[in-house]
Design a protein around this motif. Structure first.
Motif, PDB file in Angstrom:
ATOM      1  N   ARG A 317     -32.479  30.930 -69.657  1.00 54.01           N
ATOM      2  CA  ARG A 317     -31.533  32.027 -69.983  1.00 54.01           C
ATOM      3  C   ARG A 317     -32.260  33.350 -70.182  1.00 54.01           C
ATOM      4  O   ARG A 317     -31.654  34.410 -70.210  1.00 54.01           O
ATOM      5  N   ARG A 318     -33.557  33.264 -70.394  1.00 55.04           N
ATOM      6  CA  ARG A 318     -34.355  34.471 -70.650  1.00 55.04           C
ATOM      7  C   ARG A 318     -35.113  34.938 -69.403  1.00 55.04           C
ATOM      8  O   ARG A 318     -35.908  35.860 -69.473  1.00 55.04           O
ATOM      9  N   ILE A 319     -34.909  34.261 -68.292  1.00 51.54           N
ATOM     10  CA  ILE A 319     -35.635  34.638 -67.072  1.00 51.54           C
ATOM     11  C   ILE A 319     -34.755  35.529 -66.211  1.00 51.54           C
ATOM     12  O   ILE A 319     -33.615  35.174 -65.883  1.00 51.54           O
ATOM     13  N   ASP A 320     -35.308  36.654 -65.855  1.00 44.89           N
ATOM     14  CA  ASP A 320     -34.622  37.633 -65.045  1.00 44.89           C
ATOM     15  C   ASP A 320     -34.270  37.054 -63.664  1.00 44.89           C
ATOM     16  O   ASP A 320     -35.053  36.299 -63.102  1.00 44.89           O
ATOM     17  N   ARG A 321     -33.109  37.437 -63.166  1.00 46.60           N
ATOM     18  CA  ARG A 321     -32.668  36.935 -61.859  1.00 46.60           C
ATOM     19  C   ARG A 321     -33.686  37.222 -60.752  1.00 46.60           C
ATOM     20  O   ARG A 321     -33.874  36.436 -59.837  1.00 46.60           O
ATOM     21  N   SER A 322     -34.338  38.388 -60.843  1.00 46.84           N
ATOM     22  CA  SER A 322     -35.248  38.789 -59.765  1.00 46.84           C
ATOM     23  C   SER A 322     -36.699  38.347 -60.024  1.00 46.84           C
ATOM     24  O   SER A 322     -37.599  38.681 -59.260  1.00 46.84           O
ATOM     25  N   ALA A 323     -36.925  37.597 -61.085  1.00 42.06           N
ATOM     26  CA  ALA A 323     -38.306  37.232 -61.439  1.00 42.06           C
ATOM     27  C   ALA A 323     -38.926  36.323 -60.382  1.00 42.06           C
ATOM     28  O   ALA A 323     -38.325  35.320 -59.985  1.00 42.06           O
ATOM     29  N   PRO A 324     -40.147  36.656 -59.940  1.00 40.03           N
ATOM     30  CA  PRO A 324     -40.843  35.728 -59.035  1.00 40.03           C
ATOM     31  C   PRO A 324     -41.418  34.577 -59.865  1.00 40.03           C
ATOM     32  O   PRO A 324     -42.182  34.805 -60.800  1.00 40.03           O
ATOM     33  N   LEU A 325     -41.011  33.356 -59.563  1.00 33.72           N
ATOM     34  CA  LEU A 325     -41.407  32.227 -60.417  1.00 33.72           C
ATOM     35  C   LEU A 325     -42.491  31.378 -59.785  1.00 33.72           C
ATOM     36  O   LEU A 325     -42.540  31.188 -58.567  1.00 33.72           O
ATOM     37  N   ARG A 326     -43.345  30.862 -60.662  1.00 35.21           N
ATOM     38  CA  ARG A 326     -44.359  29.908 -60.211  1.00 35.21           C
ATOM     39  C   ARG A 326     -43.976  28.526 -60.733  1.00 35.21           C
ATOM     40  O   ARG A 326     -44.073  28.249 -61.921  1.00 35.21           O
ATOM     41  N   TYR A 327     -43.521  27.679 -59.822  1.00 31.67           N
ATOM     42  CA  TYR A 327     -43.201  26.297 -60.204  1.00 31.67           C
ATOM     43  C   TYR A 327     -44.471  25.453 -60.141  1.00 31.67           C
ATOM     44  O   TYR A 327     -45.424  25.807 -59.443  1.00 31.67           O
ATOM     45  N   LEU A 328     -44.452  24.337 -60.848  1.00 33.96           N
ATOM     46  CA  LEU A 328     -45.587  23.409 -60.748  1.00 33.96           C
ATOM     47  C   LEU A 328     -45.622  22.833 -59.328  1.00 33.96           C
ATOM     48  O   LEU A 328     -44.576  22.527 -58.752  1.00 33.96           O
ATOM     49  N   SER A 329     -46.817  22.681 -58.783  1.00 30.77           N
ATOM     50  CA  SER A 329     -46.949  22.126 -57.433  1.00 30.77           C
ATOM     51  C   SER A 329     -46.735  20.616 -57.499  1.00 30.77           C
ATOM     52  O   SER A 329     -46.766  20.003 -58.577  1.00 30.77           O
ATOM     53  N   GLU A 330     -46.562  20.021 -56.332  1.00 31.62           N
ATOM     54  CA  GLU A 330     -46.373  18.566 -56.269  1.00 31.62           C
ATOM     55  C   GLU A 330     -47.581  17.852 -56.885  1.00 31.62           C
ATOM     56  O   GLU A 330     -47.427  16.883 -57.636  1.00 31.62           O
ATOM     57  N   ALA A 331     -48.768  18.360 -56.589  1.00 34.05           N
ATOM     58  CA  ALA A 331     -49.987  17.719 -57.128  1.00 34.05           C
ATOM     59  C   ALA A 331     -50.021  17.839 -58.656  1.00 34.05           C
ATOM     60  O   ALA A 331     -50.381  16.892 -59.361  1.00 34.05           O
ATOM     61  N   GLU A 332     -49.628  19.001 -59.164  1.00 31.25           N
ATOM     62  CA  GLU A 332     -49.616  19.176 -60.626  1.00 31.25           C
ATOM     63  C   GLU A 332     -48.575  18.265 -61.272  1.00 31.25           C
ATOM     64  O   GLU A 332     -48.818  17.679 -62.337  1.00 31.25           O
ATOM     65  N   LEU A 333     -47.433  18.130 -60.599  1.00 28.76           N
ATOM     66  CA  LEU A 333     -46.387  17.254 -61.137  1.00 28.76           C
ATOM     67  C   LEU A 333     -46.846  15.804 -61.151  1.00 28.76           C
ATOM     68  O   LEU A 333     -46.617  15.082 -62.127  1.00 28.76           O
ATOM     69  N   GLN A 334     -47.496  15.386 -60.071  1.00 30.30           N
ATOM     70  CA  GLN A 334     -47.963  14.002 -59.997  1.00 30.30           C
ATOM     71  C   GLN A 334     -48.947  13.701 -61.112  1.00 30.30           C
ATOM     72  O   GLN A 334     -48.935  12.638 -61.705  1.00 30.30           O
ATOM     73  N   LEU A 335     -49.784  14.686 -61.416  1.00 36.88           N
ATOM     74  CA  LEU A 335     -50.768  14.510 -62.472  1.00 36.88           C
ATOM     75  C   LEU A 335     -50.073  14.341 -63.834  1.00 36.88           C
ATOM     76  O   LEU A 335     -50.443  13.504 -64.650  1.00 36.88           O
ATOM     77  N   VAL A 336     -49.044  15.141 -64.049  1.00 31.97           N
ATOM     78  CA  VAL A 336     -48.305  15.055 -65.314  1.00 31.97           C
ATOM     79  C   VAL A 336     -47.591  13.709 -65.419  1.00 31.97           C
ATOM     80  O   VAL A 336     -47.558  13.080 -66.479  1.00 31.97           O
ATOM     81  N   LEU A 337     -47.038  13.257 -64.287  1.00 36.63           N
ATOM     82  CA  LEU A 337     -46.191  12.063 -64.325  1.00 36.63           C
ATOM     83  C   LEU A 337     -46.935  10.766 -64.061  1.00 36.63           C
ATOM     84  O   LEU A 337     -46.367   9.684 -64.153  1.00 36.63           O
TER      85      LEU A 337
END
Ligand SMILES: [Zn+2]
Length: 359
Positions: A317-337
Motif C-alpha cells: 500500500r506504500r509503494i508508488d504505482r510508478s515505482a521500479p521494483l526489484r523482485y527476488l530472482s528465481e535463484a534467490e527464491l529457491q535459496l530461501v525455500l
C-alpha cells in the motif's frame, strides 16, 4: 556450536539493567506491526564477552513474558565469521526451554555497537524493494550515517556484507537491507529506540486508500470449502487496490513473503465461480486474492501467517504505482525455500510450517 564456558553460564547479565532494557525495547518494537510481524526481526545486547540475541522462531513481542534470548560467546561468533561459517548456538534455559540463536547471530556480532535491532519495517521495505531505492534514500536519509546493503541471504552472507559496508563507512549506524528490512545499532537501548524512530520518521510513507472489500461475495466464494474471510480490513487491500494486487501478483519482494505465501500470490476472478477454483485447488496455498473483492485465507492459516499477510498489505500500500521494483530472482527464491539447505532460515522466520506457528 558456539559454547559458553562455565563462568558465563552463571549469567548474571540476565538481571542487569541493560538486559532489562533490551527486554523492554524488544517487546515495544515487537508489538508494533509496522516494525515487526510475527517472529521476524531480532535484537541483541553485548555484555562483556556474551552477546544475548533473540532465539530463532520466537516473537520479540514476548520478550518480557517468555525466555526468548540466547547467550552467545561473542569471540567465537566473530571467529566463525572469519572462518566463513555460521555460528549456530543452542541453549537450554533455566526452565528447560531449548532455544537456538537467531540466524542473524553473525550479523549482530560484526556490528561493533552494544545494542542492535533488526526490524522488518514496512516503511523501510517499501523503499528497499525499489530498483531506485538507494538513490531515493540518499535524499531521505541525508545527513545520517547510513549504508545501503544489496540483497543477500540471511546469515553469514548478510554478516559479511555488513562487515564490508563498515569497512567503507565505519561510523554507519543505520543499514537499509535491500528486499529485506532495517538494522540500527547504538550504545544503549534508548539510543537505538531514538534512532529507529528517527529513521521511521524520515522513511514514512502514506498508505494508499483501498476500496472496501465485498464481504458477501467473499463469504459466498469461501463457502464451506476450508477457506475463510479474514476480518482484518487491511488484508483485503491486497485484492481491492489495483496497484497492490498487480505488485503481489508479479513476484516476491522479500524472503518472508516467499516463506509464508508459498510463492507468488494467486488471483481468482471476482465471481461465484471462483468457489469452484477453490474446491479444485489441491495445493496448500495459504491465501487467494479475489480480484477487486478481497482476500480468502486457508482455514489452517496461523496467527503468524496473518501477521505476515497484514505486513505485506501494509508494504505494498506504500509503494508508488510508478515505482521500479526489484523482485527476488528465481535463484534467490529457491535459496530461501530450499528447506534441506536452509531449514535454519525457515525456523528463524517461524512461519513456514503451520505446526510451528506461532513461532
Ligand atoms: Zn530479517
Amino acid at each position: 556450536m558456539v559454547a559458553l564456558n562455565s563462568t558465563e553460564k552463571r549469567l548474571p547479565h540476565t538481571r542487569s539493567k541493560e538486559f532489562t532494557s533490551l527486554l523492554r525495547l524488544s517487546a515495544d518494537i515487537g508489538r508494533d506491526p509496522l516494525l515487526i510481524q510475527a517472529s521476524s526481526g531480532n535484537t541483541s545486547v553485548k555484555l562483556n564477552e556474551v552477546m544475548w540475541i533473540k532465539a530463532s522462531g520466537t516473537w520479540l513481542a514476548d520478550a518480557e513474558r517468555k525466555e526468548i534470548f540466547v547467550p552467545v560467546n561473542l569471540k567465537e561468533a566473530l571467529s566463525a565469521v572469519r572462518q566463513n561459517r555460521e555460528a549456530p548456538t543452542d541453549w537450554e534455559t533455566e526452565s528447560g526451554v531449548r532455544l537456538r540463536a537467531s540466524i542473524e547471530t553473525t550479523m549482530h556480532a560484526v556490528l561493533p555497537r552494544r545494542v542492535v535491532a533488526h526490524v522488518h519495517s514496512v516503511n523501510t521495505i517499501a523503499w528497499a524493494v525499489r530498483e531506485d531505492g538507494r538513490a531515493r534514500l540518499t535524499e531521505r536519509l541525508s545527513g545520517l550515517a547510513w549504508c545501503w546493503i544489496p540483497y543477500v541471504p540471511s546469515g553469514l552472507p548478510l554478516a559479511q556484507e555488513i562487515q564490508k559496508a563498515l569497512t567503507g563507512c565505519p561510523h554507519a549506524n543505520i543499514f537499509v537491507l535491500a528486499n529485506h528490512g532495517l538494522v540500527v545499532h547504538g550504545d544503549t537501548c534508548a539510543e537505538v529506540r531514538r534512532l529507529l524512530d528517527f529513521v521511521e520518521d524520515r522513511l514514512a510513507l502514506s498508505p494508499a486508500e483501498a476500496p472496501e472489500p465485498n464481504y458477501d461475495l467473499l463469504a459466498c466464494i469461501a463457502g464451506r470449502s476450508g477457506w475463510s474471510v479474514p476480518d482484518h480490513s487491511t488484508v483485503h487491500s491486497l485484492a481491492t487496490d489495483r496497484n497492490s494486487r498487480s505488485i503481489v501478483a508479479a513476484g516476491v519482494l522479500f524472503p518472508c513473503q516467499a516463506i509464508f505465501s508459498a510463492g507468488i500470490a494467486a488471483v481468482l476472478p471476482s465471481c461465484e465461480e471462483a468457489a469452484v477454483h477453490l474446491q479444485s485447488e489441491s495445493s496448500q496455498r495459504p491465501f487467494f486474492l479475489v480480484e477487486g473483492c478481497g482476500v480468502i485465507v486457508n482455514e489452517s492459516m496461523t496467527r503468524a501467517d496473518m501477521e505476515m499477510l497484514v505486513g505485506l498489505a501494509e508494504i505494498v500500500r506504500r509503494i508508488d504505482r510508478s515505482a521500479p521494483l526489484r523482485y527476488l530472482s528465481e535463484a534467490e527464491l529457491q535459496l530461501v525455500l530450499n528447506e534441506d539447505a536452509h531449514d535454519y532460515r525457515l525456523r528463524a522466520a517461524g512461519v513456514h510450517k503451520r505446526e510451528q506457528a506461532p513461532a
